[in-house]
Design an enzyme around this catalytic site. Structure first.
Site, PDB file in Angstrom:
ATOM      1  CE  LYS A  16      -2.406  -1.636   3.925  1.00 42.66           C
ATOM      2  NZ  LYS A  16      -1.494  -3.263   3.791  1.00 42.66           N
ATOM      3  N   GLY A  40       3.326  -0.862   9.079  1.00 38.63           N
ATOM      4  CA  GLY A  40       4.957  -0.517   8.625  1.00 38.63           C
ATOM      5  C   GLY A  40       4.494  -0.198   6.729  1.00 38.63           C
ATOM      6  CG  HIS A  41       2.478   1.512   5.482  1.00 37.09           C
ATOM      7  ND1 HIS A  41       1.549   2.694   4.424  1.00 37.09           N
ATOM      8  CD2 HIS A  41       2.012   0.305   5.964  1.00 37.09           C
ATOM      9  CE1 HIS A  41       0.177   1.989   6.014  1.00 37.09           C
ATOM     10  NE2 HIS A  41       0.380   0.785   5.920  1.00 37.09           N
ATOM     11  CB  VAL A 299       5.956  -3.864  12.492  1.00 39.46           C
ATOM     12  CG1 VAL A 299       5.739  -3.031  14.314  1.00 39.46           C
ATOM     13  CG2 VAL A 299       5.250  -2.584  11.355  1.00 39.46           C
ATOM     14  N   GLY A 301       9.661  -7.432  12.032  1.00 39.32           N
ATOM     15  CA  GLY A 301      11.379  -8.829  11.564  1.00 39.32           C
ATOM     16  C   GLY A 301      10.384  -9.783  11.609  1.00 39.32           C
TER      17      GLY A 301
HETATM   18  P1  GDP Z   1       2.501  -1.756   3.015  1.00 41.88           P
HETATM   19  O1  GDP Z   1       2.779  -2.228   4.559  1.00 41.88           O
HETATM   20  O2  GDP Z   1       0.857  -2.606   2.163  1.00 41.88           O
HETATM   21  O3  GDP Z   1       2.518  -1.040   2.786  1.00 41.88           O
HETATM   22  O4  GDP Z   1       3.268  -3.147   2.369  1.00 41.88           O
HETATM   23  P2  GDP Z   1       4.785  -3.212   3.143  1.00 41.88           P
HETATM   24  O5  GDP Z   1       5.807  -2.028   2.754  1.00 41.88           O
HETATM   25  O6  GDP Z   1       5.094  -4.078   4.854  1.00 41.88           O
HETATM   26  O7  GDP Z   1       5.193  -4.384   1.814  1.00 41.88           O
HETATM   27  C1  GDP Z   1       6.087  -4.582   0.512  1.00 41.88           C
HETATM   28  C2  GDP Z   1       7.267  -4.509   0.567  1.00 41.88           C
HETATM   29  O8  GDP Z   1       6.700  -4.311  -0.415  1.00 41.88           O
HETATM   30  C3  GDP Z   1       7.943  -3.450   0.935  1.00 41.88           C
HETATM   31  O9  GDP Z   1       8.783  -3.634   0.879  1.00 41.88           O
HETATM   32  C4  GDP Z   1       7.940  -2.847  -0.363  1.00 41.88           C
HETATM   33  O10 GDP Z   1       8.893  -1.983  -0.949  1.00 41.88           O
HETATM   34  C5  GDP Z   1       7.998  -3.958  -1.425  1.00 41.88           C
HETATM   35  N1  GDP Z   1       6.917  -3.313  -2.942  1.00 41.88           N
HETATM   36  C6  GDP Z   1       6.138  -3.065  -3.855  1.00 41.88           C
HETATM   37  N2  GDP Z   1       5.637  -3.143  -4.600  1.00 41.88           N
HETATM   38  C7  GDP Z   1       6.043  -3.734  -5.237  1.00 41.88           C
HETATM   39  C8  GDP Z   1       6.816  -4.345  -6.588  1.00 41.88           C
HETATM   40  O11 GDP Z   1       5.677  -5.167  -7.144  1.00 41.88           O
HETATM   41  N3  GDP Z   1       7.715  -5.630  -7.092  1.00 41.88           N
HETATM   42  C9  GDP Z   1       8.526  -5.483  -5.126  1.00 41.88           C
HETATM   43  N4  GDP Z   1       9.778  -6.555  -5.736  1.00 41.88           N
HETATM   44  N5  GDP Z   1       8.904  -4.762  -4.356  1.00 41.88           N
HETATM   45  C10 GDP Z   1       7.309  -3.997  -4.243  1.00 41.88           C
HETATM   46  P1  IMO Z   2       0.578  -2.937   7.373  1.00 44.79           P
HETATM   47  O1  IMO Z   2      -0.148  -1.448   7.093  1.00 44.79           O
HETATM   48  C1  IMO Z   2      -0.060  -6.989   8.609  1.00 44.79           C
HETATM   49  C2  IMO Z   2      -1.370  -7.884  12.590  1.00 44.79           C
HETATM   50  C3  IMO Z   2      -0.777  -8.455  13.689  1.00 44.79           C
HETATM   51  C4  IMO Z   2      -1.797  -9.744  14.391  1.00 44.79           C
HETATM   52  C5  IMO Z   2      -3.176  -8.457  14.104  1.00 44.79           C
HETATM   53  C6  IMO Z   2      -3.402  -8.188  15.429  1.00 44.79           C
HETATM   54  O2  IMO Z   2       1.908  -2.612   7.324  1.00 44.79           O
HETATM   55  O3  IMO Z   2      -0.503  -3.771   6.529  1.00 44.79           O
HETATM   56  P2  IMO Z   2      -2.031  -5.777  16.005  1.00 44.79           P
HETATM   57  O4  IMO Z   2      -1.203  -5.630  16.476  1.00 44.79           O
HETATM   58  O5  IMO Z   2      -2.660  -4.804  14.864  1.00 44.79           O
HETATM   59  O6  IMO Z   2      -3.636  -5.729  17.421  1.00 44.79           O
HETATM   60  O7  IMO Z   2      -2.735  -7.249  15.611  1.00 44.79           O
HETATM   61  O8  IMO Z   2      -2.914  -8.009  12.532  1.00 44.79           O
HETATM   62  N1  IMO Z   2      -1.071  -6.948  11.267  1.00 44.79           N
HETATM   63  C7  IMO Z   2      -0.978  -6.530  10.347  1.00 44.79           C
HETATM   64  N2  IMO Z   2      -0.276  -7.273   9.433  1.00 44.79           N
HETATM   65  N3  IMO Z   2       0.854  -5.592   8.544  1.00 44.79           N
HETATM   66  C8  IMO Z   2      -0.456  -5.088   9.160  1.00 44.79           C
HETATM   67  O9  IMO Z   2       0.050  -3.782   8.556  1.00 44.79           O
HETATM   68  C9  IMO Z   2      -0.539  -5.031  10.264  1.00 44.79           C
HETATM   69  N4  IMO Z   2      -0.576  -4.634  11.005  1.00 44.79           N
HETATM   70  C10 IMO Z   2      -1.826  -5.464  11.938  1.00 44.79           C
HETATM   71  O10 IMO Z   2       0.440  -8.970  12.703  1.00 44.79           O
HETATM   72  O11 IMO Z   2      -1.811 -10.742  13.209  1.00 44.79           O
HETATM   73 MG    MG Z   3       3.464  -3.241   6.016  1.00 44.43          MG
END
Ligand code: GDP
Ligand code: IMO
Ligand code: MG
Length: 429
Positions: A16, A40-41, A299, A301
């Site tokens: 996202k 964790g974005h 967030v 690991g």
């Molecule tokens: P979010 O929580 O939905 O914002 O997703 P996260 O940031 O936790 O995890 C997505 C991971 O995929 C991040 O490290 C991004 O930099 C990476 N990412 C996003 N789009 C792509 C893609 O199209 N290809 C690859 N290889 N990595 C991507």
């Molecule tokens: P983003 O925005 C993936 C999961 C936790 C747990 C459940 C409840 O990066 O996609 P909480 O701490 O919210 O009460 O935990 O939700 N969880 C996520 N899993 N991505 C996240 O955020 C999450 N935020 C919470 O692992 O299963």
């Molecule tokens: Mg995330």
């Protein structure tokens, strides 16, 4: 008027942040509407990685207003650390606004998150332990502390004493846990209050005025549909509403002011924490997805659980959020697979289901019906247009659109901004 919601369609971590950052260059405002520092974005700009937890992913675009709205549970400690980290990398943070109605994550919320998980034993949810659930509990219990209370020293001192008396009673009597010091919390949060005060405003008025003035506003979902407290795999969910309806109550922007909804879909599927996951691959395929995708939580690991794309889940997200377009991410992670599977239906006791079962017992028993696709076995990370994608990748994507009944809008083939293929035209019109 031009407002777009970005919502996760699976169990989080769909990418996202990347999609929001990409679209933020065309937007004036980016808004977080629910969740908190459990998010964790990760956003990559010119090869540099930024990990955002509370600050909207629009922060990396100059001049974008970044709003933390009232539906968010706001942890001032995490926020201020994030501000410092971002500032030290030369990013301007003066464009951030925090809702005076957002609830504040207090030290006891994190302690209760830990204690409640311990108490649940093998029924634990696997929370991020950031105090998110307990903060929303207190909001519903009418004993929360809001940002407007935090920045009013007298109100904060009184409110904090009242709530802490109750919390310390429970800590002592139920958990046999040492009490939390009122003075310590007061001193710590007084410093936070002073630092965050310049960012605080009435974001309801701000957002409605921006929208009425024709500004382009992007709403950034955290977590995802299957973690939604009403629609997800309850109780293995988070405590807020990541679906598009969360925007209404989380920001004070009425549903009729929303123009478009994008659902972010990882090209396969992952989950962190406990709970059912019908397409999970507890085998070498799952290991390969984890290794190829570096699937470890931003967030906490923790290694993410991995599996094939579940189109039933994405279709459900489409219904719930009214998704106009899919943003499919991480398609490049599948580059090296000989064959790729997609779950297109659930079967239980010989019957094809027409819905996502509410009962976790039933969900745990579903038999995913897979379709198998031939892999494309080539590096797509530099592909710039849809036409240039290998035929096998197109077949996979087009079937995804057919089963979920959602059009393809964006295809992401890498973490960087220039690894983004835009299929939908005029996203903000
Ligand atoms: P979010 O929580 O939905 O914002 O997703 P996260 O940031 O936790 O995890 C997505 C991971 O995929 C991040 O490290 C991004 O930099 C990476 N990412 C996003 N789009 C792509 C893609 O199209 N290809 C690859 N290889 N990595 C991507
Ligand atoms: P983003 O925005 C993936 C999961 C936790 C747990 C459940 C409840 O990066 O996609 P909480 O701490 O919210 O009460 O935990 O939700 N969880 C996520 N899993 N991505 C996240 O955020 C999450 N935020 C919470 O692992 O299963
Ligand atoms: Mg995330």
């Amino acid at each position: 008027m031009s407002t777009v919601i970005i919502s996760g369609t699976q169990w989080g971590d769909e990418g996202k942040g990347k999609i929001v950052d990409y679209l933020a260059s065309q937007a004036n405002v980016v808004v977080r509407f629910q969740g908190g520092s459990n998010a964790g974005h990760t956003v990559t700009v010119n090869g540099e990685e930024y990990k955002l937890r509370l600050i909207p992913s629009g922060i990396l675009c100059k001049d974008t207003l970044c709003v933390i709205a009232n539906g968010v549970v706001f942890d001032p400690q995490v926020f201020l650390e994030e501000v410092e980290t971002i500032k030290s990398r030369g990013i301007d943070t003066s464009n951030i606004r925090i809702s005076n109605r957002a609830h504040v994550v207090m030290p006891w919320h994190k302690i209760f998150d830990e204690l409640n998980e311990e108490l649940r034993g093998d029924k634990k949810i696997g929370t991020t332990k950031r105090g998110i659930g307990p903060c929303y509990i207190d909001k519903a219990d009418r004993i929360g502390i809001r940002v407007c209370d935090l920045i009013d020293p007298e109100e904060f001192a009184a409110r904090c004493r009242e709530v802490l008396t109750q919390k310390n009673f429970i800590l002592r009597k139920v958990f046999n846990h040492a009490p939390i010091s009122y003075e310590k919390v007061l001193n710590e949060y007084e410093i936070y209050a002073e630092k965050i005060a310049p960012y605080v405003c009435d974001t309801i008025t701000l957002l409605n005025e921006e929208i009425d003035a024709g500004k382009k506003v992007l709403f950034e979902g955290a977590q995802a549909t299957m973690l939604d407290i009403d629609y997800g795999t309850y109780p293995y969910v988070t405590a807020s509403h990541p679906i598009s309806s969360g925007v209404g109550v989380g920001t004070g922007v009425a549903p009729k002011k929303i123009d478009k909804v994008f659902g972010v879909v990882k090209a396969y599927c992952t989950r962190v924490g406990e709970g059912p996951f019908p397409t999970e691959q507890l085998n070498e395929i799952g290991d390969k997805l984890r290794t190829a995708g570096h699937e470890f939580g931003t967030v906490t690991g923790r290694p993410r659980r991995t599996g094939w794309l579940d189109a039933c889940v994405v279709k459900y997200a489409g219904q719930l959020s009214g998704i106009d377009y899919m943003a499919v991410t991480r398609l490049d992670i599948l580059d090296d697979f000989d064959e790729i599977k997609m779950c297109v239906a659930y079967e239980v006791d010989g019957k094809i289901l027409n819905e996502i079962p509410a009962s976790l017992k039933v969900l745990a028993r579903v038999n995913p019906i897979y379709e198998t696709f031939e892999g494309w076995k080539s590096d797509i990370s530099q592909v710039k247009t849809y036409d240039e994608l290998p035929d096998n990748a197109k077949k996979y994507l087009e079937r995804m659109a057919e089963v979920t009944k959602i059009d393809l809008g964006i295809i992401s083939v890498g973490p960087n901004r220039d690894q983004t293929i835009v299929v939908a035209e005029n996203i903000f019109e």
